[in-house]
Design an enzyme around this catalytic site. Structure first.
Site, mmCIF file in Angstrom:
data_model
loop_
_atom_site.group_PDB
_atom_site.id
_atom_site.type_symbol
_atom_site.label_atom_id
_atom_site.label_comp_id
_atom_site.label_asym_id
_atom_site.label_seq_id
_atom_site.Cartn_x
_atom_site.Cartn_y
_atom_site.Cartn_z
ATOM 1 N N CYS A 38 -3.118 13.575 -1.413
ATOM 2 C CA CYS A 38 -3.413 11.989 -1.574
ATOM 3 C C CYS A 38 -3.966 11.648 -0.277
ATOM 4 O O CYS A 38 -4.881 10.716 -0.091
ATOM 5 C CB CYS A 38 -2.327 11.381 -2.048
ATOM 6 N N TYR A 69 9.117 -15.271 -3.491
ATOM 7 C CA TYR A 69 7.875 -16.197 -3.261
ATOM 8 C C TYR A 69 7.828 -16.746 -1.901
ATOM 9 O O TYR A 69 9.026 -17.384 -1.265
ATOM 10 C CB TYR A 69 7.822 -17.468 -4.298
#
Length: 459
Positions: free
Chosen positions: A46, A430
């Site tokens: 990859c 968050y």
């Protein structure tokens, strides 16, 4: 009495199986012989596009474990040696080394980890000098050699899948003019066409000429026999170098010749313990097998190093006396082209229809950070949910930095069988530098939940 484990294939699945078996069983209890026809072992395929493009400057950083390291752990690794035959009846394989010498080796356990090979269509000129596949480190070295010849100004990439867009980026980073040709209307057919259109726009914004909806008819050569152009139905596209990005197919010719069972996609069929079906002593893993999609219930071929390493660990555990199984996949994949991140998990629309599922869709636009925070990049999230039940079926994301790995939230939700309504209760991290108050994935889930409710009300 010492048993012998024979491994065919020296990369992720094969050598992980060998290493895991060795951890569990001493060398006087289990002899391990591994055959690899290439010159390298245990490397990241990859990472090859990023090595080609120069982001990864040194090839050897892609190698996780060298041949010497494997041999130091009592694994008899034979590079440059190809297995040419499996004799199930007698429990042995035939191999041929670089000098052409052949020999038979018996096994008590056999692991087939032959990987996949690039799709190479039978087109005129496809084997001309200057045409490259990208699957192994040897392929990468050949391609770099072509780039170093000099006089290379135009590159044509054939195919708009993951390898295609990653190699388009690599060629851009090499300073070449890049043309990407894809027979489909939009690149990235693992996405729905509306999301693929966003990828196309991103490629064109980077200066790539995207030629879509037309197949390649021939690779044209010059007087020196080398590639000079790629021909479609209505044009010739100049090319000093051609990269094949048409995807891969399972490398199962050896297994098929031995009479082992193959699926509809050409991959070996195994049970959950990664034992080849209808056999007792043969195991298989990595890019040469088919796996169960947990969302659709269908078998599919997915060539990813993550799965290959898991398969190898499971095989090695089972051979080593333990017990492990591979449950399946949800089809998660992520990629990028320059600053644009591309991700998907679960089913796209055509796959959901093929599975007989009825669904609603939701598409939202958001940002990677709070809108007022510097460098908040836009992203588009598409979500599929099953009608009436609201079960999550798939997530697709295209956007700037921070977009791609958000797909992992969808992957976990799919694995858990969550509904889009249940996703709204997820306690995601968050802070303004990382996300808006409502994460884009949850915004898409909320819109999908509304669509499910409206669909129920309409009935």
């Amino acid at each position: 009495m010492t048993e012998r484990l024979v491994v065919i294939g020296g990369d992720a699945a094969g050598m992980t199986a060998a290493s895991q078996a060795r951890r569990r069983r001493a060398d006087d209890d289990l002899e391990i012989v591994a055959f690899e026809r290439g010159h390298h072992t245990s490397y990241s395929a990859c990472g090859i596009p990023y090595w080609i493009g120069g982001t990864v400057p040194v090839r050897d950083t892609l190698i996780a474990r060298t041949a010497a390291e494997h041999r130091a752990r009592a694994i008899d690794l034979r590079l440059g040696t190809e297995v040419t035959e499996i004799d199930q009846e007698r429990g042995r394989i035939r191999s041929r080394d670089a000098d052409g010498a052949e020999q038979w080796t018996g096994y008590d356990h056999l692991v087939i980890a032959t990987g996949a090979v690039p799709v190479r269509p039978p087109l005129p000129g496809i084997d001309a000098p200057g045409v490259y596949g990208v699957q192994t480190l040897d392929d990468g070295e050949a391609l770099l050699g072509g780039l170093d010849r000099g006089g290379v100004r135009h590159a044509v990439v054939i195919g708009g899948g993951y390898i295609g867009v990653e190699m388009a980026e690599a060629m851009l980073q090499r300073g070449l003019a890049v043309t990407l040709i894809d027979r489909n209307e939009q690149p990235m057919t693992t996405l729905d066409p509306d999301m693929g259109r966003l990828v196309r726009g991103a490629l064109e914004g980077l200066g790539v000429l995207v030629v879509s909806g037309t197949p390649v008819r021939a690779v044209l050569t010059g007087d020196d026999g080398r590639v000079r152009a790629v021909a479609t139905d209505d044009a010739e596209h100049p090319a000093d170098l051609v990269v094949l990005g048409l995807g891969v197919r399972p490398e199962t010719g050896l297994a098929a010749a031995a009479g082992l069972p193959l699926g509809a996609h050409g991959g070996l069929l195994t049970d959950r313990a990664m034992r080849v079906r209808d056999t007792e002593r043969i195991w298989a893993g990595g890019d040469c097998v088919e796996v169960l999609n947990l969302v659709s219930g269908a078998l599919q071929h997915i060539a990813l190093g993550t799965h290959a390493n898991k398969h190898g660990r499971i095989i090695g555990t089972n051979i080593g006396g333990g017990y492990a199984t591979f449950p399946g996949v949800v089809g998660t994949a992520v990629s990028k082209v320059c600053d644009i991140e591309i991700a998907r998990t679960g089913l796209k629309e055509s796959q959901a229809r093929a599975a007989g599922l009825r669904f609603v869709t939701a598409v939202i636009e958001s940002t990677s950070r709070a809108g007022y925070y510097p460098d908040a990049d836009p992203m588009t999230v598409k979500m599929l949910a099953e009608r009436r039940t609201g079960r999550l079926l798939g997530v697709q994301i295209v956007g700037g930095e921070g977009a791609g790995k958000r797909v992992d939230v969808g992957a976990v939700a799919l694995t858990a069988g969550m509904t889009v309504e249940q996703m709204l209760g997820l306690d995601l991290g968050y802070a303004p530098p990382f996300s808006p108050v409502w994460d884009p994935v949850l915004v898409a889930a909320r819109k999908a939940a509304v669509a499910v409710a409206a669909d129920i009300a309409a009935d």
